[in-house]
Design an enzyme around this catalytic site. Structure first.
Site, PDB file in Angstrom:
ATOM      1  N   CYS A 239       0.829  -1.206   0.000  1.00  0.00           N
ATOM      2  CA  CYS A 239       0.000   0.000   0.000  1.00  0.00           C
ATOM      3  C   CYS A 239       0.862   1.255   0.000  1.00  0.00           C
ATOM      4  O   CYS A 239       1.266   1.736   1.067  1.00  0.00           O
ATOM      5  CB  CYS A 239      -0.953  -0.013   1.196  1.00  0.00           C
ATOM      6  SG  CYS A 239      -2.006   1.437   1.221  1.00  0.00           S
TER       7      CYS A 239
ATOM      8  N   CYS B 191      -0.552   4.171   1.965  1.00  0.00           N
ATOM      9  CA  CYS B 191      -0.493   4.033   3.424  1.00  0.00           C
ATOM     10  C   CYS B 191       0.926   4.283   3.941  1.00  0.00           C
ATOM     11  O   CYS B 191       1.123   4.878   4.992  1.00  0.00           O
ATOM     12  CB  CYS B 191      -0.872   2.624   3.875  1.00  0.00           C
ATOM     13  SG  CYS B 191      -2.293   1.921   3.084  1.00  0.00           S
ATOM     14  N   ASP B 192       1.916   3.763   3.203  1.00  0.00           N
ATOM     15  CA  ASP B 192       3.262   3.671   3.762  1.00  0.00           C
ATOM     16  C   ASP B 192       4.311   4.553   3.092  1.00  0.00           C
ATOM     17  O   ASP B 192       5.441   4.657   3.580  1.00  0.00           O
ATOM     18  CB  ASP B 192       3.744   2.209   3.701  1.00  0.00           C
ATOM     19  CG  ASP B 192       2.836   1.293   4.508  1.00  0.00           C
ATOM     20  OD1 ASP B 192       2.286   1.763   5.513  1.00  0.00           O
ATOM     21  OD2 ASP B 192       2.666   0.119   4.122  1.00  0.00           O
TER      22      ASP B 192
END
Ligand code: NAP
Length: 326
Positions: free
Chosen positions: A152, A155-156
């Site tokens: 992701c 997300c990261d």
């Protein structure tokens, strides 16, 4: 109809329970709620190999091809609007996701991850549990998830500021995420197993025009290296078999998805990849009263808009089925 106690003392029987809260599930919720069926939506708990609350758009940034948003819209913002619209018409959303189903019983029984031993009972079930990202399955990958390995980017990505990282995959997802990652990373190497990318031309052109992106083609990652965090990957040239080490501190993987259908195995007909089979031009599955929509039954298109459209079909099919059978 709506909630009723059954004759054998079951607490409550819902007309419609919807499994999943992505574009398909929430569109089905909007339609069934407007049809006064008071749907209950069981949404996933964010398990990386399961049903994501709000669906996969929660893991994306800008969505540019959803009709009605000429300036684009953030995936999570779009899903927030879907959710508001469903709740406005009386849909109830409960977290926990379905962990077990018994589709042999009538009404159907669905056990919710946070609901204890008693199942939720439903006359009709709409399956919209979506799909999740596939992993490479190479040594080191599983161990280093969360320590440099990610599926992701949105997300990261933030954690890889000024670092050299890599992205595996040659599709639209891989390139879109690689481009996104250049906001943070110093360099992004796209590793792809063929010499030709699968991604659309527009995405390829954008990635190639980005100075921070380079391509390592005809190569596959055979091992993720590192003790407590990623320090590199071992890459094999698929033509020569030669191995080389690429020094990176982050590895993103975007090589496609598989459907979240494990709890339906043996109960609903599926294809060899685990996608639920639906009857032509409908959302009907192999069990009367169970309908499927979105990525859980879509091997081909996998778009938010097609998921939403099929959620609408499932709602209309379920509504008709309830009318005809009650
Ligand atoms: P995809 O199009 O199926 O691409 C998956 C990529 O991963 C392919 O390049 C494939 O290689 C590679 N791959 C698969 N298994 C692999 C393995 N075990 N090891 C190494 N590489 C592997 O998946 P996607 O990129 O997630 O896209 C899915 C759908 O969503 C597509 O229809 C896409 O157009 C759409 N999408 C659109 C947008 C957009 O328009 N903004 C953004 C994201 C996704 P091969 O090419 O060799 O098969």
């Amino acid at each position: 109809m709506n909630d009723q106690s059954s004759e054998d003392g079951m607490a409550e029987v819902k007309d419609v329970v919807i499994l999943g809260s992505g574009p398909a599930g929430l569109t089905a919720a909007i339609y069934t709620a407007r049809a006064t069926l008071a749907p209950l939506i069981l949404e996933g708990d964010g398990d990386p190999t399961g049903d994501q609350p709000g669906g996969q758009l929660m893991l994306t940034t800008e969505v540019e091809n959803y009709p009605g948003f000429p300036d684009g819209v953030l995936g999570p913002d779009l899903m927030q609007e879907f959710r508001k619209q469903a709740e406005k018409f009386g849909a109830e959303i409960v977290s926990g996701g379905a962990v077990r189903v018994d589709l042999g019983q009538r009404p159907f029984a669905v056990w919710n991850g946070s609901g204890g031993n008693d199942p939720v009972r439903a006359r009709a079930v709409i399956v919209a549990t979506g799909a999740h990202a596939i992993r490479l399955g190479v040594p080191g990958e599983e161990r280093l998830v969360g320590h440099g390995v990610s599926t992701c980017a949105t997300c990261d990505g933030f954690f890889f500021r000024d670092q050299d990282i890599a992205m595996v995959g040659g599709g639209d997802s891989a390139l879109e995420e690689a481009i996104f990652l250049t906001r943070f990373a110093r360099s992004v190497t796209v590793i792809h197993r063929r010499n030709e990318l699968r991604a659309s031309r527009i995405m390829q052109a954008r990635a190639r025009a980005n100075d921070k992106i380079s391509f390592l083609l005809e190569s596959r990652v055979v091992e993720v290296l590192g003790g407590s965090a990623v320090s590199g990957v071992r890459v094999e040239n698929v033509l020569t078999g030669e191995n080389a080490t690429l020094d990176i501190t982050g590895l993103f993987v975007a090589i496609g998805h598989e459907p979240n259908t494990s709890i339906f195995k043996g109960q609903l007909d599926m294809d060899d990849r685990g996608y639920i089979l639906t009857k032509p031009d409908s959302s009907l599955t192999s069990v009367a009263g169970i309908f499927a929509c979105g990525d859980v039954q879509d091997r081909i298109y996998k778009q938010a808009i097609t998921a939403a459209g099929s959620g609408c079909m499932a709602a209309l099919d379920a509504e008709r089925w309830l009318r005809e059978t009650s």
